[in-house]
Every structure is written in C-alpha cells, then in structure tokens.
Scaffold this motif. Structure first.
Motif, PDB file in Angstrom:
ATOM      1  N   THR A   1       0.842  -1.199   0.000  1.00  0.00           N
ATOM      2  CA  THR A   1       0.000   0.000   0.000  1.00  0.00           C
ATOM      3  C   THR A   1       0.875   1.245   0.000  1.00  0.00           C
ATOM      4  OG1 THR A   1      -1.824  -1.144   1.074  1.00  0.00           O
ATOM      5  CG2 THR A   1      -1.765   1.262   1.287  1.00  0.00           C
ATOM      6  N   THR A   2       0.577   2.176  -0.888  1.00  0.00           N
ATOM      7  CA  THR A   2       1.502   3.257  -1.243  1.00  0.00           C
ATOM      8  C   THR A   2       1.008   4.620  -0.774  1.00  0.00           C
ATOM      9  OG1 THR A   2       2.211   1.991  -3.179  1.00  0.00           O
ATOM     10  CG2 THR A   2       2.637   4.362  -3.225  1.00  0.00           C
ATOM     11  N   VAL A   3       1.922   5.352  -0.111  1.00  0.00           N
ATOM     12  CA  VAL A   3       1.603   6.685   0.399  1.00  0.00           C
ATOM     13  C   VAL A   3       2.675   7.669  -0.075  1.00  0.00           C
ATOM     14  CG1 VAL A   3       1.064   8.070   2.456  1.00  0.00           C
ATOM     15  CG2 VAL A   3       0.694   5.590   2.493  1.00  0.00           C
ATOM     16  N   ILE A   4       2.252   8.866  -0.471  1.00  0.00           N
ATOM     17  CA  ILE A   4       3.178   9.970  -0.764  1.00  0.00           C
ATOM     18  C   ILE A   4       2.716  11.180   0.039  1.00  0.00           C
ATOM     19  CG2 ILE A   4       4.189  11.465  -2.522  1.00  0.00           C
ATOM     20  CD1 ILE A   4       3.743   9.347  -4.576  1.00  0.00           C
ATOM     21  N   TRP A   5       3.663  11.813   0.746  1.00  0.00           N
ATOM     22  CA  TRP A   5       3.309  12.954   1.571  1.00  0.00           C
ATOM     23  C   TRP A   5       4.337  14.073   1.433  1.00  0.00           C
ATOM     24  CZ3 TRP A   5       5.321   8.397   3.325  1.00  0.00           C
ATOM     25  CH2 TRP A   5       6.457   8.441   4.139  1.00  0.00           C
ATOM     26  N   ASP A   6       3.954  15.252   1.921  1.00  0.00           N
ATOM     27  CA  ASP A   6       4.810  16.452   1.865  1.00  0.00           C
ATOM     28  C   ASP A   6       5.653  16.490   3.135  1.00  0.00           C
ATOM     29  OD1 ASP A   6       5.734  19.201   2.191  1.00  0.00           O
ATOM     30  OD2 ASP A   6       4.345  19.735   0.590  1.00  0.00           O
ATOM     31  N   LYS A   7       6.975  16.486   2.978  1.00  0.00           N
ATOM     32  CA  LYS A   7       7.844  16.414   4.145  1.00  0.00           C
ATOM     33  C   LYS A   7       7.898  17.722   4.928  1.00  0.00           C
ATOM     34  CE  LYS A   7      12.157  17.309   1.566  1.00  0.00           C
ATOM     35  NZ  LYS A   7      13.450  16.702   1.167  1.00  0.00           N
ATOM     36  N   PHE A   8       7.421  18.821   4.340  1.00  0.00           N
ATOM     37  CA  PHE A   8       7.434  20.106   5.045  1.00  0.00           C
ATOM     38  C   PHE A   8       6.128  20.368   5.799  1.00  0.00           C
ATOM     39  CE2 PHE A   8      10.463  21.066   1.455  1.00  0.00           C
ATOM     40  CZ  PHE A   8      11.600  20.981   2.247  1.00  0.00           C
ATOM     41  N   THR A   9       5.018  19.871   5.273  1.00  0.00           N
ATOM     42  CA  THR A   9       3.728  20.076   5.950  1.00  0.00           C
ATOM     43  C   THR A   9       3.253  18.829   6.687  1.00  0.00           C
ATOM     44  OG1 THR A   9       2.386  19.358   4.058  1.00  0.00           O
ATOM     45  CG2 THR A   9       3.071  21.684   4.116  1.00  0.00           C
ATOM     46  N   GLY A  10       3.764  17.664   6.306  1.00  0.00           N
ATOM     47  CA  GLY A  10       3.315  16.407   6.895  1.00  0.00           C
ATOM     48  C   GLY A  10       1.993  15.917   6.356  1.00  0.00           C
ATOM     49  N   GLU A  11       1.472  16.603   5.344  1.00  0.00           N
ATOM     50  CA  GLU A  11       0.169  16.239   4.789  1.00  0.00           C
ATOM     51  C   GLU A  11       0.313  15.217   3.659  1.00  0.00           C
ATOM     52  OE1 GLU A  11      -3.041  17.229   5.665  1.00  0.00           O
ATOM     53  OE2 GLU A  11      -1.981  17.984   7.448  1.00  0.00           O
TER      54      GLU A  11
ATOM     55  N   LYS B   1       4.245  18.005  -8.866  1.00  0.00           N
ATOM     56  CA  LYS B   1       4.798  19.289  -8.437  1.00  0.00           C
ATOM     57  C   LYS B   1       5.654  19.128  -7.173  1.00  0.00           C
ATOM     58  CE  LYS B   1       3.254  24.115  -8.043  1.00  0.00           C
ATOM     59  NZ  LYS B   1       3.824  24.529  -6.760  1.00  0.00           N
ATOM     60  N   ALA B   2       5.177  18.314  -6.235  1.00  0.00           N
ATOM     61  CA  ALA B   2       5.921  18.099  -4.992  1.00  0.00           C
ATOM     62  C   ALA B   2       7.255  17.399  -5.257  1.00  0.00           C
ATOM     63  CB  ALA B   2       5.082  17.280  -4.023  1.00  0.00           C
ATOM     64  N   VAL B   3       7.253  16.463  -6.211  1.00  0.00           N
ATOM     65  CA  VAL B   3       8.499  15.774  -6.577  1.00  0.00           C
ATOM     66  C   VAL B   3       9.463  16.764  -7.222  1.00  0.00           C
ATOM     67  CG1 VAL B   3       9.510  14.032  -8.099  1.00  0.00           C
ATOM     68  CG2 VAL B   3       7.450  13.487  -6.768  1.00  0.00           C
ATOM     69  N   GLU B   4       8.944  17.564  -8.127  1.00  0.00           N
ATOM     70  CA  GLU B   4       9.782  18.568  -8.804  1.00  0.00           C
ATOM     71  C   GLU B   4      10.412  19.550  -7.811  1.00  0.00           C
ATOM     72  OE1 GLU B   4       7.002  20.326 -11.464  1.00  0.00           O
ATOM     73  OE2 GLU B   4       6.865  18.560 -12.772  1.00  0.00           O
ATOM     74  N   GLU B   5       9.675  19.896  -6.772  1.00  0.00           N
ATOM     75  CA  GLU B   5      10.144  20.869  -5.790  1.00  0.00           C
ATOM     76  C   GLU B   5      10.886  20.239  -4.614  1.00  0.00           C
ATOM     77  OE1 GLU B   5       6.613  22.956  -4.707  1.00  0.00           O
ATOM     78  OE2 GLU B   5       6.411  23.959  -6.667  1.00  0.00           O
ATOM     79  N   GLY B   6      11.075  18.921  -4.662  1.00  0.00           N
ATOM     80  CA  GLY B   6      11.826  18.250  -3.600  1.00  0.00           C
ATOM     81  C   GLY B   6      11.081  18.139  -2.286  1.00  0.00           C
ATOM     82  N   ARG B   7       9.747  18.153  -2.338  1.00  0.00           N
ATOM     83  CA  ARG B   7       8.949  18.101  -1.115  1.00  0.00           C
ATOM     84  C   ARG B   7       8.379  16.716  -0.835  1.00  0.00           C
ATOM     85  NH1 ARG B   7       4.418  20.282  -1.738  1.00  0.00           N
ATOM     86  NH2 ARG B   7       4.447  20.966  -3.928  1.00  0.00           N
ATOM     87  N   ALA B   8       8.414  15.830  -1.810  1.00  0.00           N
ATOM     88  CA  ALA B   8       7.690  14.559  -1.705  1.00  0.00           C
ATOM     89  C   ALA B   8       8.524  13.473  -1.030  1.00  0.00           C
ATOM     90  CB  ALA B   8       7.261  14.086  -3.095  1.00  0.00           C
TER      91      ALA B   8
ATOM     92  N   GLY C   1       7.714  13.431  12.592  1.00  0.00           N
ATOM     93  CA  GLY C   1       7.121  14.021  11.397  1.00  0.00           C
ATOM     94  C   GLY C   1       7.962  15.158  10.860  1.00  0.00           C
ATOM     95  N   VAL C   2       7.366  16.324  10.695  1.00  0.00           N
ATOM     96  CA  VAL C   2       8.083  17.474  10.119  1.00  0.00           C
ATOM     97  C   VAL C   2       9.214  17.938  11.027  1.00  0.00           C
ATOM     98  CG1 VAL C   2       6.088  18.250   8.793  1.00  0.00           C
ATOM     99  CG2 VAL C   2       6.417  19.087  11.127  1.00  0.00           C
ATOM    100  N   ASN C   3       9.185  17.517  12.280  1.00  0.00           N
ATOM    101  CA  ASN C   3      10.237  17.901  13.225  1.00  0.00           C
ATOM    102  C   ASN C   3      11.247  16.772  13.408  1.00  0.00           C
ATOM    103  OD1 ASN C   3       9.068  20.491  13.885  1.00  0.00           O
ATOM    104  ND2 ASN C   3       7.484  19.356  15.005  1.00  0.00           N
ATOM    105  N   GLY C   4      11.833  16.352  12.305  1.00  0.00           N
ATOM    106  CA  GLY C   4      12.908  15.359  12.374  1.00  0.00           C
ATOM    107  C   GLY C   4      12.470  13.918  12.315  1.00  0.00           C
ATOM    108  N   GLY C   5      11.276  13.652  11.776  1.00  0.00           N
ATOM    109  CA  GLY C   5      10.821  12.270  11.661  1.00  0.00           C
ATOM    110  C   GLY C   5      11.767  11.419  10.834  1.00  0.00           C
ATOM    111  N   VAL C   6      11.880  10.150  11.207  1.00  0.00           N
ATOM    112  CA  VAL C   6      12.806   9.218  10.544  1.00  0.00           C
ATOM    113  C   VAL C   6      12.105   8.589   9.336  1.00  0.00           C
ATOM    114  CG1 VAL C   6      14.203   7.140  10.812  1.00  0.00           C
ATOM    115  CG2 VAL C   6      13.947   8.742  12.732  1.00  0.00           C
TER     116      VAL C   6
ATOM    117  N   ASN D   1      15.461   9.920  -4.737  1.00  0.00           N
ATOM    118  CA  ASN D   1      15.537  10.777  -3.551  1.00  0.00           C
ATOM    119  C   ASN D   1      14.240  10.813  -2.740  1.00  0.00           C
ATOM    120  OD1 ASN D   1      14.097  12.214  -5.492  1.00  0.00           O
ATOM    121  ND2 ASN D   1      14.953  14.190  -4.911  1.00  0.00           N
ATOM    122  N   ILE D   2      13.163  10.203  -3.240  1.00  0.00           N
ATOM    123  CA  ILE D   2      11.921  10.164  -2.464  1.00  0.00           C
ATOM    124  C   ILE D   2      11.787   8.849  -1.685  1.00  0.00           C
ATOM    125  CG2 ILE D   2      10.783  11.629  -4.179  1.00  0.00           C
ATOM    126  CD1 ILE D   2       9.112   9.218  -5.042  1.00  0.00           C
ATOM    127  N   LEU D   3      12.733   7.935  -1.871  1.00  0.00           N
ATOM    128  CA  LEU D   3      12.642   6.610  -1.247  1.00  0.00           C
ATOM    129  C   LEU D   3      13.158   6.642   0.186  1.00  0.00           C
ATOM    130  CD1 LEU D   3      13.992   4.397  -4.188  1.00  0.00           C
ATOM    131  CD2 LEU D   3      11.618   5.058  -3.714  1.00  0.00           C
TER     132      LEU D   3
END
Length: 611
Positions: free
Chosen positions: A153-163, A223-230, A246-251, A285-287
């Motif tokens: 099961t696959t999830v993609i999220w924004d590393k800056f917002t955690g959403e 867009k998130a991948v292009e901007e390095g957020r994903a 999470g956004v505060n240093g999540g592993v 780089n998203i892995l």
C-alpha cells in the motif's frame, strides 16, 4: 518483655529462612518472594512487626508482577490494533482494535486515508495503555514498540507540511493494469530483469506501479516531486516518520521486508536498485532509508509512550512467520487475513519459483544479521470475502455468522465460489479474472453460499500449497496457521480435509503482533526478548486432522479448478484509467452497430424529407 522478645526471635528466624529460600534462583520477582514468605508462615498476624513491610510488598507486587513489556502496532487493511506482550512469557496483556474505512472511488480502485490510519494507531496505543493501567500494570514497563503493516500500500506525503498528497493506494487496487501493460512492453526480449532482481512478477499488486500511476496522473504529486517536497513510503514508513517527529525530524525509513515488496528493491544486494528505478522512472531521492527488521529507528515523540524506541518493523506476513517461530529452512505458515498468504522459509538463499510463487525477503533480525528469504503464495481475497457477504451481499450481519450458516448446510450442494474480485494472484497472476458463483440451483440458499465461501478460501490455499510442494520438492507434512479467520472451526476442518494434511493452529492467534514485538524486543539497545531457541516460550497448539476420503477431496478440488477457469477472461477491454468512459466499455459491440445504423437511416430520411 522476654516472651515478646522470644516471639520476635522465632519470627525473625522464620523470616531469615524465607529470605534464604527467596534468594534461590526460582524466585525472581517481588511477588515470588512475597509468596515464599506466606508459604513459610510469615504473615502480618504471626509477625506484627512486618505489618508495614508486607503491606508495601503486596502493593509493590501489583506494579511489578510482569517483566519488561513490548508493544506491537498491527496496521492491517481492515483494522489497526495495538497489543502489549510480556517479553519473558509472550503473554498478551492488553490490546485495542479500531476498524478502518476503505474508499472505492471507481470500480477496481481501493483507497484509504493515511491520516485516519495514523489516528487509529494513536487511539489504539492510548486505549491499550489505559487498559494496562486499569489492571495496575505500569506502562513504563513498555520498553519498545514494533510495527507490522499491510504491505505494498503506497503513500506519498509532503515532508514540510506532513500532509498526505493523495489517499493511500491499497495493495488490492487494480487501476494500474494499463500501466503494467505499458511497462511490460518495455522489458527487452524474454529476459525479465525485473523478476530476477525483485523476485516479483510485473503486477498491479506492488508499489512501483502504483507510484508510477500517481506520478503520471496527479499534478500535486508531480509538483511536490519537482520541488523536492515529496516522500514515498509503504504504511510502515508513513507511521514511523509520523511517530518519530514528522516534520520535526521524523525518521524516513523502511525495513527489508517491506522494501522487497515495492519492485524497486534488489533482494540480492538488499539495496534500492538504480536500474529498476530508471525502468519505472522513479526518483530515488523520495525513497526511504532501508534498515533491518530489528534495530532502533527512533523514539516515539508524543502520546502515552513518548520516549519509547520503535525498534521492530516487518511486513505483516513476515511478522507472522517470525511470530510462528518459523526460523528453520522448510518451515511454513499460512495467514488468513484480508487475503491469504503462505510463506515458506528458504533460509539464506533465494529460491525462484517455477509455479507462480513469489520470492521475498522473510526477515533480517539485526543490522549485522543475515537476511533470510521465503517463497510466498499470495491470495488476494480471503477474509475480504466475508466482509463482502456482510456489507455488499448482505446475507450476514456479523462475520461470525458465516460459521453458523456453513455448519447448518454442511455442504455447498455443488455450489462453487471463485472470489476473484481483484483478479487472481498466485499461482495464476491473471488480472482479467473476476468473481463468479456457479453450480446454482433452485435449492441453493445462503447457507450453501456461506459454505462455498469458506471452501473457496481453502481451495485457494490448496493451489498455493501444491505450487509450494512442487517448488520445494518436499511436501509439507502439516501447515501452521494464524490470522482472524482461524477462529472459524468449520474453516479449519475444511482446510485439513482439502489439503489432506493436519492443520496446526496456535491457541494464541495474534502471531503477527507477536512477531513484531519479538523483533522490537530483540533489537540491539533494547535486548529484552531473546530469540534463542532455548529461550522461546512453549506455544499451545490446536490440531485439525483430515476427516474425509482423499477421493472426495480430489473431486471437489477438481470441480473448483473448472470454476477457476470459467472466471478468467471476463475483463477483455482495456478500462480507461480516468474512468470517464467506463460505462461505454461495458456495452456490447452490437449496440454501437445498431445505433450507428439507426442514426444513419434517420439522417437519410430527414435529408430526403427536406428535399
């Protein structure tokens, strides 16, 4: 004064004797020592001077009656659970379960809300800890947490917002069939380098094609991948990242068992494979970082277990293999959950199947420990068909009713059910199949259909056991089983009858959770759970022996195989991925011919009338 002194002397002598006995190796806790005192005759009444010490001991024994504890998150397709085990005895002390919703935006699409999944984990942890407190067990005894999860099961999220950037695309999802077909054309010649590196066939089942679809069709993710957020991950990665900050240093990590189900992971080198990532056009780089299944990944940063290390991570089927203690080559287990998954330990060598099975990483229990592998037979629909009977077919209101109906019938009366809702997985890997119920007569009722449903689970297991036996060369002498469906006694007896071998079921059915807890407790730096054979707790087993003649079993199985053949080829037209024209793809060709001729004749008539 003398009598009182003499009495105290006698009490002191008995106390000294009790202390000597309590010092023996057999007495390892306060409660053991207190019991020894009482057995020796030392009580608050016989020795009043011990009124306060004994009161304190009895109070202390309520808080320290258990050894180090380990928690396990079991995040499944239908529910999330948190369970707490005693690391010395494997005893289950507390648990809580939350059922999850699934979304079906279009036919063949299956999604879940990653935030609902995360919230369910926090809720389960909080409620299970409350239950421990309710029986006077201090939650500070919980020394580690393990994570077990639905795989692929696959999830993609924004590393800056955690959403999350989209819903989780569930392993059962079929939307990527055209993606699979396009990718198949890119594989050069007859050499399937994807399977040779991953042990997996190109299928909608695995994460890489789901991720490819998301990158092709969802602009926010592009867009998130292009901007390095994903960030990408399977459910374990999403949970560990969130729970460690999470956004505060999540592993951002995963373990080898989950990585091996993405189709981007080289199971030989145990690394993400650049050639595979290039083939699927996935940016590396998203892995997540790949770790072993047993090491400290990070600390919980909130909730009742703040500061407790997360130190175990296994895909659910690997966790069940560990929980069943299948550590020896040739040992196998079958888990009856949403799907049905048979794994056979092949030791430190990859064994590639010639009969439709998968080669996967079974576990790697430590940074410096070797990886062990398994052959796996995967069935998409097992427990999920019971949920379908309840929610869609509506012939039951609770899952437990299936056993009652099947027992009432005692037979399927020639009715056979092939629940190929998501195509057929092992050993066929046939995406064109769809579910069918055949052999119906006017005598058939819901009891027969309930019986046929349980038989379907058993027949699917028989198919993968047969494939496993051919690949391994040595037939299984018995089958160890686990999972929620094993509480169904009719199912277990049917399985023994159809396989013609004994079924061995652990009395403690939560083996998936147990495996995750074992990995977490055994991690270096935690060290509260020994995985040495001599330290393993004995597990009580329930055994089901075959009760029907082999000829009857074979006749029923061969009829089932005929039904399977009829289920194939139902999806003949390529369904559009956006679903806008799905209705038209279902209409027969004759409809278009007739309507086209009608329009043509009508147009000519109007033209001649105007003239």
């Amino acid at each position: 004064m003398e009598r009182r002194g003499a009495g105290l002397g006698r009490g002191t002598n008995r106390l000294a004797e009790a202390v000597r006995q309590a010092a023996a190796p057999a007495h390892s806790s306060v409660s053991d020592w207190l019991l020894c005192l009482l057995q020796t005759g030392i009580t608050r009444e016989t020795v009043p001077e011990l009124q306060i010490p004994l009161t304190r001991l009895m109070a202390a024994s309520k808080q320290t009656a258990v050894g180090p504890l380990v928690g396990a998150v079991v995040q499944g397709t239908n529910s999330t659970r948190f369970l707490v085990f005693n690391s010395k005895t494997s005893e289950l002390l507390s648990h809580h379960r939350v059922e999850l919703t699934q979304e079906y935006p279009q036919e063949g699409w299956v999604e879940q809300d990653p935030k609902e999944i995360l919230q369910s984990v926090y809720e389960c942890i909080a409620r299970a800890c409350e239950k421990l407190a309710g029986v006077n067990i201090d939650i500070s005894n919980i020394k580690a947490v393990g994570v077990s999860n639905q795989r692929e099961t696959t999830v993609i999220w924004d590393k800056f917002t955690g959403e999350p950037l989209y819903n989780a695309v569930v392993w059962l999802d079929l939307r990527t069939q055209s993606t699979v077909e396009s990718l198949s054309k890119k594989i050069p010649g007859n050499s399937n380098f994807v399977k040779s590196k991953t042990g997996l066939p190109l299928s909608t089942y695995f994460s890489a094609v789901k991720l490819r679809w998301m990158l092709d069709n969802l602009r926010p993710i592009q867009k998130a991948v292009e901007e390095g957020r994903a960030l990408f991950g399977t459910i374990d990665s999403w949970l560990i990242w969130c729970m460690t900050g999470g956004v505060n240093g999540g592993v951002h990590c995963t373990d080898v068992t989950n990585a091996s189900r993405t189709m981007l992971f080289n199971i030989h080198s145990l690394e993400w494979d650049k050639e595979l990532c290039d083939f699927f056009e996935i940016p590396m780089n998203i892995l997540p970082n790949v770790c072993s299944s047993s090491e400290i990944y990070g600390l919980m940063t909130s909730g009742a277990l703040e500061g407790v290390p997360i130190s175990g991570c296994l895909g659910d089927q690997s966790a069940a293999l560990v929980g069943q203690m299948c550590f020896q080559e040739g040992q196998a287990k079958n888990t009856y959950g949403t799907g049905c998954f048979l794994l056979c330990n092949t030791g430190q060598k990859c064994v590639f199947s010639e009969h439709g099975l998968l080669t996967t990483v079974a576990y790697k229990l430590g940074k410096k420990k070797p990886a062990c592998y398994a052959l796996e037979g995967s069935v998409a629909i097992a427990g999920a068909v019971i949920r379908w009977l309840r929610d869609k077919f509506e012939i039951i209101t609770t899952a437990d009713e299936v056993e009652k109906l099947a027992k009432e019938a005692g037979t399927s009366y020639g009715c056979y059910f092939v629940p190929a809702f998501s195509g057929l997985y092992a050993p066929y890997w046939e995406p064109s199949a769809r579910g069918i119920i055949c052999g119906l007569t006017q005598f058939t009722n819901k009891c027969h259909i309930a019986f046929a449903t349980l038989e379907a689970v058993c027949f699917q297991t028989r198919e993968i056991v047969d494939a496993m036996n051919r690949d391994c060369g040595i037939p299984l002498s018995h089958l160890q089983v686990d999972g929620g469906m094993t509480n169904n006694k009719i199912l277990m007896q049917l399985q023994a009858d159809i396989l013609r071998i004994p079924i061995v079921k652990s009395v403690m059915p939560e083996t998936t959770a147990l495996g995750a807890a074992m990995a977490a407790g055994a991690a270096e730096g935690v060290d509260v759970w020994s995985l040495e054979p001599e330290d393993m707790s004995a597990v009580l087993m329930e055994r089901y022996e075959p009760q029907i003649q082999a000829t009857e079993s074979e006749i029923r199985y061969s009829t089932w195989k005929r039904a399977v053949m009829k289920s194939m080829g139902w999806v003949t037209a390529k369904a559009p991925e956006n679903g806008n024209s799905a209705v038209f793809s279902c209409l027969p060709l004759g409809f278009f011919i007739v309507t086209s001729m009608t329009l043509l004749i009508g147009a000519r008539y109007v033209a001649s009338f105007e003239e």
